[in-house]
Design an enzyme around this catalytic site. Sequence first.
Site, mmCIF file in Angstrom:
data_model
loop_
_atom_site.group_PDB
_atom_site.id
_atom_site.type_symbol
_atom_site.label_atom_id
_atom_site.label_comp_id
_atom_site.label_asym_id
_atom_site.label_seq_id
_atom_site.Cartn_x
_atom_site.Cartn_y
_atom_site.Cartn_z
ATOM 1 C CD GLN A 180 -3.147 -0.731 1.972
ATOM 2 O OE1 GLN A 180 -4.109 -0.495 1.242
ATOM 3 N NE2 GLN A 180 -3.217 -0.637 3.281
ATOM 4 C CG HIS B 54 -2.594 2.299 -2.171
ATOM 5 N ND1 HIS B 54 -3.023 2.876 -1.004
ATOM 6 C CD2 HIS B 54 -3.295 1.145 -2.274
ATOM 7 C CE1 HIS B 54 -3.943 2.112 -0.447
ATOM 8 N NE2 HIS B 54 -4.109 1.042 -1.191
HETATM 9 P P1 NAD Z 1 -1.674 3.288 8.471
HETATM 10 O O1 NAD Z 1 -0.957 4.550 8.788
HETATM 11 O O2 NAD Z 1 -3.122 3.240 8.425
HETATM 12 O O3 NAD Z 1 -1.257 2.127 9.486
HETATM 13 C C1 NAD Z 1 0.017 1.857 9.823
HETATM 14 C C2 NAD Z 1 0.069 0.506 10.550
HETATM 15 O O4 NAD Z 1 1.427 0.237 10.820
HETATM 16 C C3 NAD Z 1 -0.661 0.454 11.892
HETATM 17 O O5 NAD Z 1 -1.392 -0.743 11.961
HETATM 18 C C4 NAD Z 1 0.469 0.429 12.920
HETATM 19 O O6 NAD Z 1 0.131 -0.374 14.057
HETATM 20 C C5 NAD Z 1 1.578 -0.220 12.144
HETATM 21 N N1 NAD Z 1 2.915 0.169 12.551
HETATM 22 C C6 NAD Z 1 3.364 1.350 13.041
HETATM 23 N N2 NAD Z 1 4.698 1.319 13.228
HETATM 24 C C7 NAD Z 1 5.101 0.080 12.827
HETATM 25 C C8 NAD Z 1 6.365 -0.562 12.750
HETATM 26 N N3 NAD Z 1 7.499 0.051 13.107
HETATM 27 N N4 NAD Z 1 6.399 -1.839 12.294
HETATM 28 C C9 NAD Z 1 5.264 -2.468 11.910
HETATM 29 N N5 NAD Z 1 4.057 -1.917 11.963
HETATM 30 C C10 NAD Z 1 3.972 -0.653 12.416
HETATM 31 O O7 NAD Z 1 -1.046 2.870 7.120
HETATM 32 P P2 NAD Z 1 -1.552 1.893 6.034
HETATM 33 O O8 NAD Z 1 -2.639 1.052 6.627
HETATM 34 O O9 NAD Z 1 -0.412 1.196 5.490
HETATM 35 O O10 NAD Z 1 -2.099 2.799 4.851
HETATM 36 C C11 NAD Z 1 -2.793 3.968 4.873
HETATM 37 C C12 NAD Z 1 -2.549 4.738 3.592
HETATM 38 O O11 NAD Z 1 -1.455 5.589 3.781
HETATM 39 C C13 NAD Z 1 -2.203 3.953 2.377
HETATM 40 O O12 NAD Z 1 -3.046 4.355 1.361
HETATM 41 C C14 NAD Z 1 -0.766 4.310 2.008
HETATM 42 O O13 NAD Z 1 -0.631 4.454 0.622
HETATM 43 C C15 NAD Z 1 -0.563 5.615 2.681
HETATM 44 N N6 NAD Z 1 0.771 5.866 3.249
HETATM 45 C C16 NAD Z 1 1.899 5.450 2.628
HETATM 46 C C17 NAD Z 1 3.134 5.675 3.224
HETATM 47 C C18 NAD Z 1 4.378 5.207 2.525
HETATM 48 O O14 NAD Z 1 4.392 5.069 1.307
HETATM 49 N N7 NAD Z 1 5.453 4.920 3.262
HETATM 50 C C19 NAD Z 1 3.221 6.315 4.446
HETATM 51 C C20 NAD Z 1 2.043 6.745 5.053
HETATM 52 C C21 NAD Z 1 0.819 6.511 4.447
#
Ligand code: NAD
Length: 227
Positions: free
Chosen positions: A82, A100
């Site tokens: 994602q 995404h």
């Molecule tokens: P989210 O922010 O909804 O959830 C993040 C999840 O990661 C939570 O369940 C949390 O408990 C867990 N988490 C936090 N720190 C962690 C760690 N160190 N190790 C493992 N797990 C950990 O994000 P999502 O559900 O992936 O997606 C939400 C939307 O945000 C998506 O559409 C995505 O495209 C976008 N997004 C992308 C990025 C990226 O590309 N890096 C960053 C932020 C959001």
Amino acid sequence: MMSLVVLTGAGVSAKSGIPTFRGEGGLWRNFKPEELATPGAFRRNPKLVWEWYDWRRQLISKTQPNKAHKLLAQINAVIITQNVDGLHQRAGTEKVIEPHGNIWRVRCTSCGKEYENYDVPLREVPPKCKFCNGLLRPAVVWFGESLPLDALEEAERLAMSCKVFLVVGTLEIVYPARLLPFVAKQHGAKVVEINPESTPISEIADIVIREKAIVGVEKFLQEMLNL
Ligand code: NAD
Ligand code: ZN
């Protein structure tokens, strides 16, 4: 290595310094991502939306894949992510499905062409199409938009045929990708979740590893030997 499919979310990139949307450091100028990553916000104010993406691109450009990305790359798993940050590819994973989209790609709202753009910072905000000078948008899927069908179909085929379906660091899996772990389970795969917190996937997971991504993937690789 038995057939393994991995679905990752923002949690896998957290340790690289890219905040999750719901975690600390995710806010920009007091806007929530839900207020900026939408077609409506872009229609109203493309400059504002692009300023946010420019900020995120600058942030991501300074990061590196972490050990979780690297371990997942070493085991040659197919990754459905994602994330839009491109870190799985930078860690060496060859097959990455990005339902995404990718923050380093742009799409023209006039001629429809899609191409890579690595300008950091952007030369102009909002950026214009190099073919027709039309307004560009990020080639990512926004809240309220549907996921691309071809990526979803490929992900579904993978889910149906794998032995292990591993979900790492994701909370809100966007529909219909949210069904993938269920599809995998129905077709006989073991579902494994790595997340420090409980999620809807926890309920159906055969194995839950309540750890952050790096420690979780290390533990998973040990467990895999016994599966
Ligand atoms: P989210 O922010 O909804 O959830 C993040 C999840 O990661 C939570 O369940 C949390 O408990 C867990 N988490 C936090 N720190 C962690 C760690 N160190 N190790 C493992 N797990 C950990 O994000 P999502 O559900 O992936 O997606 C939400 C939307 O945000 C998506 O559409 C995505 O495209 C976008 N997004 C992308 C990025 C990226 O590309 N890096 C960053 C932020 C959001
Ligand atoms: Zn164009």
